[in-house]
Scaffold this active site. Structure first.
Site, mmCIF file in Angstrom:
data_model
loop_
_atom_site.group_PDB
_atom_site.id
_atom_site.type_symbol
_atom_site.label_atom_id
_atom_site.label_comp_id
_atom_site.label_asym_id
_atom_site.label_seq_id
_atom_site.Cartn_x
_atom_site.Cartn_y
_atom_site.Cartn_z
ATOM 1 N N ASP A 67 7.120 -2.366 148.267
ATOM 2 C CA ASP A 67 6.336 -3.419 148.804
ATOM 3 C C ASP A 67 5.875 -3.169 150.108
ATOM 4 O OD1 ASP A 67 8.804 -3.955 150.016
ATOM 5 O OD2 ASP A 67 9.044 -5.855 148.819
ATOM 6 N N ASN A 136 16.399 -16.176 148.318
ATOM 7 C CA ASN A 136 15.796 -16.897 147.257
ATOM 8 C C ASN A 136 15.663 -16.309 145.929
ATOM 9 O OD1 ASN A 136 13.705 -15.153 147.525
ATOM 10 N ND2 ASN A 136 12.091 -16.569 148.189
ATOM 11 N N HIS A 138 14.507 -13.489 145.278
ATOM 12 C CA HIS A 138 13.302 -12.297 145.035
ATOM 13 C C HIS A 138 13.774 -10.982 144.840
ATOM 14 C CE1 HIS A 138 12.168 -11.560 149.547
ATOM 15 N NE2 HIS A 138 13.137 -10.810 149.201
ATOM 16 N N GLU A 143 8.313 -13.509 144.398
ATOM 17 C CA GLU A 143 8.999 -14.624 144.870
ATOM 18 C C GLU A 143 9.187 -15.652 143.725
ATOM 19 O OE1 GLU A 143 10.090 -14.390 147.792
ATOM 20 O OE2 GLU A 143 8.722 -13.795 149.286
HETATM 21 P P1 PGA Z 1 17.608 -7.493 153.110
HETATM 22 O O1 PGA Z 1 16.270 -7.801 152.181
HETATM 23 O O2 PGA Z 1 18.145 -6.292 152.545
HETATM 24 O O3 PGA Z 1 17.207 -7.225 154.371
HETATM 25 O O4 PGA Z 1 18.628 -8.643 153.049
HETATM 26 C C1 PGA Z 1 16.527 -7.789 150.878
HETATM 27 C C2 PGA Z 1 15.030 -8.411 150.310
HETATM 28 O O5 PGA Z 1 14.695 -9.368 150.796
HETATM 29 O O6 PGA Z 1 14.924 -8.071 148.968
#
Ligand code: PGA
Length: 261
Positions: A67, A136, A138, A143
């Protein structure tokens, strides 16, 4: 989903790096799907180390990042382009044309998404998709409520994601509200998926992903339908799993049989 629990993020990162390094050694022209965020930093550190100290060759490896924020140019230090250069691409020998990251600054994001998706197909599909998970649930920026079947597309970020990613932008108001993300349909076409989750903040999302129903409300739960997905968890991220004892038992059995399976 195969569940492998490590004591902490350090040992989880070592386990993840062993899996990725084995994939590169087994197939030097492997196509990797890669995440950003805080969780994979130790993985990238170990891959760089393996390149420098153990001659791990990336010259035929192709990568597709999951992304990018819409509105950030690849030069923006807060972009995932910058993240990937800093943590991996500037330190290993992946040829420039083989490292793909969505361009959040493109004029026509819809067309760009279709081209990105076509690029993945032309490369032969993703052999190993490495993933983080949001608080959450995702995956990438898919999302809650995302299509379980979509390809690469533009999406709005959920409020929890904006909050969780504010650290990179100073304040929440500066976090872009849109992103390009590889879709769950594309992720599900990867031949193997490796999910990494660390820290208690992820424990509820991990439980929903592993033990909850398969639902767009927790996008990572789609991995229950994947024929070859492994969840690499640290103790804190695993702490809300109901069947933790069984997963540990399964892991011991699996480790004992690893060279015969
Ligand atoms: P993080 O992000 O590794 O910074 O916790 C993971 C994500 O949001 O997919």
């Amino acid at each position: 989903m195969n569940i492998l629990i490590s004591p902490d993020l350090d040992s989880l990162s070592t386990r993840a790096s062993e899996i990725v390094i084995a994939a590169i050694r087994a197939k030097p022209d492997v196509v990797l799907g890669l995440p950003t965020g805080r969780t994979p930093l130790g993985l990238y550190e170990r891959l760089v180390h393996a390149h420098r100290e153990r001659g791990l060759d990336f010259s035929r490896v192709t990568t597709f990042n999951l992304d990018e924020y819409v509105g950030l140019s690849p030069d923006d230090p807060r972009s995932y382009h910058a993240y990937m250069r800093e943590h991996l691409l500037d330190h290993v020998n992946i040829p420039e044309g083989r490292a793909h990251i969505p361009d959040g600054s493109c004029e026509r994001p819809g067309e760009h998404c279709a081209e990105y998706e076509a690029g993945i197909r032309q490369a032969g599909g993703i052999d190993m998709q490495v993933l983080g998970i949001g608080v959450n649930g995702h995956l990438g920026f898919n999302e809650p409520g995302a299509s379980l079947a979509a390809g690469t597309h533009v999406t709005a970020l959920a409020p929890e994601t904006i909050q969780a990613n504010a650290y990179a932008f100073g304040t929440e108001e500066h976090v872009p509200h849109l992103a390009v993300t590889v879709g769950l349909g594309t992720i599900m076409h990867a031949r193997r998926c490796v999910l990494m989750a660390a820290g208690e903040a992820k424990a509820d999302a991990v439980r929903a992903a592993v033990e909850g129903p398969v639902t767009a409300s927790c996008p990572a739960s789609i991995l229950q339908m994947h024929p070859s997905a492994v969840a690499l968890l640290d103790e804190a991220a695993a702490c809300h799993l109901e069947r933790l004892d069984f997963y540990r038992h399964q892991q011991r059995t699996w480790e004992a049989l690893a060279d015969r399976l």
